[in-house]
Design a protein around this motif. Structure first.
Motif: not given
Length: 468
Positions: A177-184, A201-205
């Motif tokens: 869910d952190q990708v750039h809008s260019s992927i969309d 979803s992503t995991l820290g850190p």
């Protein structure tokens, strides 16, 4: 204009350019004009008769320049840099002067062969294995679209281009869910559709993709009759610098026989530094496609994006089209227009050649290491400001923070900082709230430029509070 006039004005513009870059610290970073100000100064209709070049240049100075945001300003801390080192600018001037259309080997053999060598120079600099090839694209968006199209064709047995996608079911692409809008956008253009881009979803850190959730999503899609096509990972995401842990993502991809693409548009340049490769690029050699932008952090003038390919055949099988008028006879050669979506190609490799020879890899490494160090220093100083909080820790040279107050107050501070003119920053979003992004990466920035931002933030914040 004759060629004597061209020479005279070319010399004038070169002198203007040197003076411009030396004066950047005296200018506001972001354009201070309002919407419509520039257009209102331009004639409604084009001229019927020729106008003298001195009048054109005068209008450039008085009309255009006040409306320019100065991306080469050493206190440009917004977005990511679009750097233009002096040698890469000179190379671009030569490219513009020769004005070749480098679509095929035979239309400019030097452009093709220099490109191949520059790809390999960068492959060596990043210690990718022998056998990796690649191509220079205009931007990471084009490289990502090429990879998504390849995923689509591979998943349909290379029948999508011929038959279309009707009746082939839902092709699924996976990312965090952190990708750039260019992927969309790539999924839109490729006909895959927004609903078939599955964001995990992503995991820290480091806010990397959750590999267990990724695997579960793929299995659920298979059970539902969908067709998984590929996975897109990131190193240095645009929002907060998110980085996927590559090995586990690749393990999931291998288990499901999926094509993989790594978007390292910004942070990929830092992989010429061994310490960053050790921390962030373990197992990178297993990716099918990797993109990074030398025009961001490395210092090549925009536009210049390198796509590495572990095996070029899938992308060639996707994009190569060879009408009679484009066929090359004689010896086997590389025609890079078959590797990319556009047919027309500029001689982008020349600026990489000039850049690397002018600074050497060691000089470029030193710049990026300094940017990371200075970003860390500034982050530590902002952390000590009363009521301020660091929302995401430095990832390479990017971090984010919040001032006291709600989301509206974050935007108030961003706008006030940019109106002040001494620095330029942008807002972002993270964890459901607005944040202030800060990245260090302009080619000629210094520690003094970076640390001046602390004074500006404090002064502008105090002015906001005094006015309230």
């Amino acid at each position: 204009m004759n060629w004597d006039d061209y020479t005279r004005w070319g010399e004038h513009i070169a002198r203007w350019g040197g003076a411009y870059h030396k004066s950047l610290r005296e200018r506001p970073v972001r354009a201070q004009t309002r919407a419509g100000d520039i257009a209102a100064q331009l004639p409604i209709a084009p001229p019927e008769r020729p106008e003298p070049m001195d009048a054109i240049m005068d209008d450039f100075e008085t009309i255009v320049m006040p409306g320019m945001t100065h991306w080469q300003h050493p206190r440009f801390f917004a977005y990511f840099p679009a750097n233009a080192s002096p040698p890469s600018m000179l190379a671009e001037q030569l490219v513009n002067t020769v004005a070749a259309q480098c679509m095929l080997w035979q239309t400019s053999p030097a452009a093709t062969e220099v490109e191949g060598v520059m790809i390999d120079w960068l492959r060596q600099a990043m210690q990718l294995p022998d056998g990796f090839t690649g191509v220079i694209q205009d931007s990471a968006s084009s490289a990502t679209l090429s990879a998504v199209l390849t995923m689509r064709e591979r998943a349909t047995g290379y029948t999508g281009n011929r038959d279309g996608l009707a009746g082939k079911g839902a092709l699924r692409i996976y990312c965090s869910d952190q990708v750039h809008s260019s992927i969309d956008r790539a999924c839109w253009v490729a006909g895959i559709g927004q609903d078939n881009l599955v964001k995990i979803s992503t995991l820290g850190p480091r806010y990397g993709i959750d590999p267990d959730a990724l695997d579960a999503a793929i299995k659920a899609d298979i059970a539902a009759g969908h067709t998984p096509a590929g996975i897109i990972a990131i190193t240095g995401g645009t929002g907060i610098g998110a980085c996927d842990t590559l090995g586990p993502v690749l393990t999931v991809a291998k288990a499901h026989d999926l094509y993989t693409h790594l978007d390292a548009a910004w942070a990929g340049s830092a992989m010429i530094c061994p310490e960053f490769r050790a921390d962030f690029w373990e197992d990178v050699e297993r990716f099918d496609s990797i993109v990074f932008n030398p025009h961001k952090w490395l210092g090549a003038q925009f536009d210049c994006s390198v796509q590495f390919l572990r095996d070029a055949a899938p992308q060639l099988n996707t994009l190569k089209i060879e009408p009679e008028y484009l066929k090359t006879t004689g010896e086997a050669v590389t025609n890079y227009s078959e590797w990319t979506i556009p047919l027309g190609r500029r001689f982008r490799a020349l600026k990489i050649w000039f850049l690397i020879r002018s600074y050497g890899l060691d000089g470029l490494r030193t710049r990026m290491r300094n940017h990371v160090l200075w970003a860390g220093e500034l982050c530590a100083a902002i952390r000590e400001l009363d009521g301020f909080e660091i929302t995401t820790e430095p990832m390479f040279s990017l971090f984010s923070f919040r001032c006291p107050g709600d989301d509206a107050m974050q935007q108030t501070l961003v706008d006030a900082l940019n109106d002040d003119g001494r620095i330029y920053v942008t807002q972002g979003a993270f964890d459901g709230q607005k944040i202030i992004r800060f990245q260090v990466g302009q080619f000629d920035t210094t520690r003094d430029d970076v640390m001046l931002a602390l004074d500006v933030i404090q002064e502008v914040w105090q002015a906001i509070n005094d006015a309230s």
